[in-house]
Design an enzyme around this catalytic site. Sequence first.
Site, PDB file in Angstrom:
ATOM      1  N   ASP A 109      54.186   9.073 -10.983  1.00 53.75           N
ATOM      2  CA  ASP A 109      54.322   8.095 -12.067  1.00 53.75           C
ATOM      3  C   ASP A 109      54.786   6.766 -11.520  1.00 53.75           C
ATOM      4  O   ASP A 109      54.919   6.579 -10.312  1.00 53.75           O
ATOM      5  CB  ASP A 109      55.225   8.620 -13.200  1.00 53.75           C
ATOM      6  CG  ASP A 109      56.717   8.604 -12.901  1.00 53.75           C
ATOM      7  OD1 ASP A 109      57.175   7.861 -12.012  1.00 53.75           O
ATOM      8  OD2 ASP A 109      57.447   9.360 -13.588  1.00 53.75           O
ATOM      9  N   GLN A 124      63.761  17.868 -19.254  1.00 52.95           N
ATOM     10  CA  GLN A 124      64.240  17.067 -18.115  1.00 52.95           C
ATOM     11  C   GLN A 124      65.755  17.211 -18.034  1.00 52.95           C
ATOM     12  O   GLN A 124      66.458  17.083 -19.039  1.00 52.95           O
ATOM     13  CB  GLN A 124      63.839  15.599 -18.291  1.00 52.95           C
ATOM     14  CG  GLN A 124      64.304  14.694 -17.154  1.00 52.95           C
ATOM     15  CD  GLN A 124      65.617  14.011 -17.454  1.00 52.95           C
ATOM     16  OE1 GLN A 124      65.911  13.701 -18.611  1.00 52.95           O
ATOM     17  NE2 GLN A 124      66.446  13.784 -16.436  1.00 52.95           N
ATOM     18  N   PRO A 161      59.549  12.011 -19.358  1.00 53.29           N
ATOM     19  CA  PRO A 161      60.764  12.056 -20.181  1.00 53.29           C
ATOM     20  C   PRO A 161      61.368  10.666 -20.318  1.00 53.29           C
ATOM     21  O   PRO A 161      61.550   9.958 -19.329  1.00 53.29           O
ATOM     22  CB  PRO A 161      61.697  12.964 -19.360  1.00 53.29           C
ATOM     23  CG  PRO A 161      61.198  12.886 -17.952  1.00 53.29           C
ATOM     24  CD  PRO A 161      59.721  12.679 -18.054  1.00 53.29           C
ATOM     25  N   ARG A 203      63.163   1.324 -12.216  1.00 50.90           N
ATOM     26  CA  ARG A 203      64.421   1.168 -12.960  1.00 50.90           C
ATOM     27  C   ARG A 203      65.628   1.597 -12.141  1.00 50.90           C
ATOM     28  O   ARG A 203      66.756   1.481 -12.592  1.00 50.90           O
ATOM     29  CB  ARG A 203      64.361   2.014 -14.240  1.00 50.90           C
ATOM     30  CG  ARG A 203      63.260   1.600 -15.164  1.00 50.90           C
ATOM     31  CD  ARG A 203      62.916   2.683 -16.185  1.00 50.90           C
ATOM     32  NE  ARG A 203      63.883   2.846 -17.241  1.00 50.90           N
ATOM     33  CZ  ARG A 203      63.961   2.065 -18.316  1.00 50.90           C
ATOM     34  NH1 ARG A 203      63.118   1.058 -18.440  1.00 50.90           N
ATOM     35  NH2 ARG A 203      64.853   2.289 -19.249  1.00 50.90           N
ATOM     36  N   HIS A 243      61.037   5.909 -10.784  1.00 49.49           N
ATOM     37  CA  HIS A 243      61.638   5.755 -12.113  1.00 49.49           C
ATOM     38  C   HIS A 243      61.106   4.480 -12.794  1.00 49.49           C
ATOM     39  O   HIS A 243      61.801   3.814 -13.549  1.00 49.49           O
ATOM     40  CB  HIS A 243      63.169   5.686 -11.974  1.00 49.49           C
ATOM     41  CG  HIS A 243      63.942   6.359 -13.073  1.00 49.49           C
ATOM     42  ND1 HIS A 243      64.519   7.593 -12.949  1.00 49.49           N
ATOM     43  CD2 HIS A 243      64.267   5.944 -14.322  1.00 49.49           C
ATOM     44  CE1 HIS A 243      65.160   7.914 -14.062  1.00 49.49           C
ATOM     45  NE2 HIS A 243      65.012   6.933 -14.924  1.00 49.49           N
ATOM     46  N   SER A 278      63.653  14.363 -22.439  1.00 48.50           N
ATOM     47  CA  SER A 278      64.812  13.854 -21.705  1.00 48.50           C
ATOM     48  C   SER A 278      66.103  14.547 -22.119  1.00 48.50           C
ATOM     49  O   SER A 278      66.274  14.902 -23.294  1.00 48.50           O
ATOM     50  CB  SER A 278      64.943  12.349 -21.967  1.00 48.50           C
ATOM     51  OG  SER A 278      66.172  11.869 -21.472  1.00 48.50           O
ATOM     52  N   ARG A 306      56.523   3.951 -19.964  1.00 48.83           N
ATOM     53  CA  ARG A 306      56.530   2.838 -20.923  1.00 48.83           C
ATOM     54  C   ARG A 306      55.333   2.845 -21.864  1.00 48.83           C
ATOM     55  O   ARG A 306      55.503   2.535 -23.051  1.00 48.83           O
ATOM     56  CB  ARG A 306      56.651   1.508 -20.183  1.00 48.83           C
ATOM     57  CG  ARG A 306      57.999   1.353 -19.468  1.00 48.83           C
ATOM     58  CD  ARG A 306      58.103   0.034 -18.751  1.00 48.83           C
ATOM     59  NE  ARG A 306      59.321  -0.107 -17.974  1.00 48.83           N
ATOM     60  CZ  ARG A 306      59.458   0.260 -16.697  1.00 48.83           C
ATOM     61  NH1 ARG A 306      58.436   0.821 -16.059  1.00 48.83           N
ATOM     62  NH2 ARG A 306      60.600   0.078 -16.067  1.00 48.83           N
TER      63      ARG A 306
HETATM   64  C1  LIG Z   1      62.841   3.713 -21.690  1.00 49.11           C
HETATM   65  C2  LIG Z   1      62.829   4.645 -20.524  1.00 49.11           C
HETATM   66  C3  LIG Z   1      63.722   5.712 -20.495  1.00 49.11           C
HETATM   67  C4  LIG Z   1      63.694   6.618 -19.428  1.00 49.11           C
HETATM   68  N1  LIG Z   1      64.521   7.706 -19.454  1.00 49.11           N
HETATM   69  C5  LIG Z   1      64.395   8.656 -18.510  1.00 49.11           C
HETATM   70  C6  LIG Z   1      65.144   9.842 -18.590  1.00 49.11           C
HETATM   71  O1  LIG Z   1      65.933  10.046 -19.509  1.00 49.11           O
HETATM   72  N2  LIG Z   1      64.970  10.767 -17.611  1.00 49.11           N
HETATM   73  C7  LIG Z   1      64.105  10.582 -16.564  1.00 49.11           C
HETATM   74  O2  LIG Z   1      63.977  11.455 -15.697  1.00 49.11           O
HETATM   75  N3  LIG Z   1      63.372   9.458 -16.475  1.00 49.11           N
HETATM   76  C8  LIG Z   1      63.485   8.504 -17.417  1.00 49.11           C
HETATM   77  N4  LIG Z   1      62.699   7.385 -17.347  1.00 49.11           N
HETATM   78  C9  LIG Z   1      61.699   7.260 -16.263  1.00 49.11           C
HETATM   79  C10 LIG Z   1      60.350   7.862 -16.700  1.00 49.11           C
HETATM   80  O3  LIG Z   1      60.455   9.254 -16.836  1.00 49.11           O
HETATM   81  C11 LIG Z   1      59.231   7.540 -15.697  1.00 49.11           C
HETATM   82  O4  LIG Z   1      59.622   7.942 -14.408  1.00 49.11           O
HETATM   83  C12 LIG Z   1      58.850   6.069 -15.675  1.00 49.11           C
HETATM   84  O5  LIG Z   1      58.915   5.518 -16.968  1.00 49.11           O
HETATM   85  C13 LIG Z   1      57.450   5.910 -15.129  1.00 49.11           C
HETATM   86  O6  LIG Z   1      57.091   4.578 -14.995  1.00 49.11           O
HETATM   87  P1  LIG Z   1      56.254   3.741 -16.093  1.00 49.11           P
HETATM   88  O7  LIG Z   1      57.196   3.448 -17.205  1.00 49.11           O
HETATM   89  O8  LIG Z   1      55.886   2.526 -15.321  1.00 49.11           O
HETATM   90  O9  LIG Z   1      55.080   4.568 -16.513  1.00 49.11           O
HETATM   91  C14 LIG Z   1      62.763   6.436 -18.366  1.00 49.11           C
HETATM   92  C15 LIG Z   1      61.886   5.352 -18.398  1.00 49.11           C
HETATM   93  C16 LIG Z   1      61.902   4.468 -19.462  1.00 49.11           C
HETATM   94  C17 LIG Z   1      60.914   3.337 -19.490  1.00 49.11           C
HETATM   95  C1  LIG Z   2      69.875   6.878 -16.723  1.00 47.21           C
HETATM   96  C2  LIG Z   2      69.595   6.439 -18.114  1.00 47.21           C
HETATM   97  C3  LIG Z   2      69.978   5.001 -18.339  1.00 47.21           C
HETATM   98  C4  LIG Z   2      68.290   6.837 -18.689  1.00 47.21           C
HETATM   99  C5  LIG Z   2      67.134   6.575 -17.826  1.00 47.21           C
HETATM  100  O1  LIG Z   2      66.721   7.412 -17.082  1.00 47.21           O
HETATM  101  C6  LIG Z   2      66.462   5.293 -17.876  1.00 47.21           C
HETATM  102  O2  LIG Z   2      66.772   4.470 -18.737  1.00 47.21           O
HETATM  103  O3  LIG Z   2      65.611   5.044 -17.014  1.00 47.21           O
END
Ligand SMILES: Cc1cc2nc3c(=O)[nH]c(=O)nc-3n(C[C@H](O)[C@H](O)[C@H](O)COP(=O)(O)O)c2cc1C
Ligand SMILES: CC(C)CC(=O)C(=O)O
Length: 380
Positions: free
Chosen positions: A305, A126, A77, A277, A274, A106, A329
């Site tokens: 992930d 999600q 998501p 992040r 995450h 998401s 990503r």
């Molecule tokens: C642009 C972006 C937005 C994301 N938004 C959410 C989100 O709304 N909810 C969530 O559970 N994880 C969010 N994530 C985390 C992803 O679900 C996932 O855990 C993560 O991107 C995995 O790592 P990777 O980008 O290295 O593959 C986000 C990640 C990115 C890059």
């Molecule tokens: C918490 C928000 C900024 C959305 C999200 O999950 C993300 O950008 O990684």
Amino acid sequence: MDDGAFAGFSEQARRRLPRLFADYIDGGAHGERTMARNRAAFGQWGIVPRGLRDVSSINLATQCFGRSWALPVFLAPLGFAGMFHAHGEQGAAYAAHKRGVGMGVSTFSIAPMEKVAATGADLMAQIYVFRDRALTRDMLERARACGMDGIILTIDTAITPVRERDMRNGFRHLSRPTATQMAGLLRHPSWLYGQVRGGAMPNVGNIAGYTGSRGVMAQARDVVAQIDAGLDWDDLAWLRATWGGTLVVKGIMHPDDAIRAAEIGADGLIISNHGGRQMDPAPATLDVLPAIAQAVGGRVDIMLDSGIRRGGDVVAALALGARAVSIGRPWAWGLAAGGARGVGLVLDTLAREISDVMALAGLPDIAAVRAAGRNALWRF
Ligand SMILES: Cc1cc2nc3c(=O)[nH]c(=O)nc-3n(C[C@H](O)[C@H](O)[C@H](O)COP(=O)(O)O)c2cc1C
Ligand SMILES: CC(C)CC(=O)C(=O)O
């Protein structure tokens, strides 16, 4: 950063997107050390070539969380993905559907989940639990009503830490666009044209009440501030009692939390930091996987992930105990670079690499990868 098999997609995404969004996708928390460690951890594992086994046909079909997919890969998501390309979340869901893989929608989807569900894809909603539980209840009801039988509760986002790139660009930190932001958007006319044609500067359309003309950045700031930092294990029990379908907990990084979630009745876990992040510094997901897999002992399915960029990464994760992986990503880059087609190409690229690695390791299907376990791997 090493974008692995997706370097071409990420390069194109960075060219196509205003910096605000490219940096939002690419960035991580604080010093981005977790993000780097996620990649480095995959570099610690090799897969040992094996011959004289019949690999004339390689089968990537996978079961995870009670669902069947054509690949052991799930689209994670991603919030605000509709801002990356006019095809938006529907485009990604369409690609997932065509390739027979699942996708998480998401809470912060630009497209309402009902529109994403109309693609026919195998989706899970999600959930970020809001301080206003009525909004969360509403989201669960909508998910059920549009045929989703699974939800993913994200637990690693009690607060959103400093993401330096976002602060620099004013992503979620401003209520009005600055002149620099506006100039950035205007320098990407094809992106801008797509957004305007696709819905005239979208809203965070998945959340009731977040429509209107305040602009998506102001909405993003407000909806993220809604996430309840008081969420605890009792809330997970509440959600378990409220939601009759599949319940997956995302953001597990400690064996004790994995055991507790399983005891409360979660059907699955996503080991995730995450994508680097949230907590910085955190361990790499691949490094915590073996202890968590041992702790849950097959009681619930594990997905992993954060940093998956190559087919070999997927095979290493499966051999260490994951049932499937998810990518974040990479699909954002694919979407930004080429809409639904771009997401499809990202999945094809990964599928091809997984298949290459399995064939050269003498592992014709996913069950064989899991059965081989560490015997298929080499720790450098
Ligand atoms: C642009 C972006 C937005 C994301 N938004 C959410 C989100 O709304 N909810 C969530 O559970 N994880 C969010 N994530 C985390 C992803 O679900 C996932 O855990 C993560 O991107 C995995 O790592 P990777 O980008 O290295 O593959 C986000 C990640 C990115 C890059
Ligand atoms: C918490 C928000 C900024 C959305 C999200 O999950 C993300 O950008 O990684």
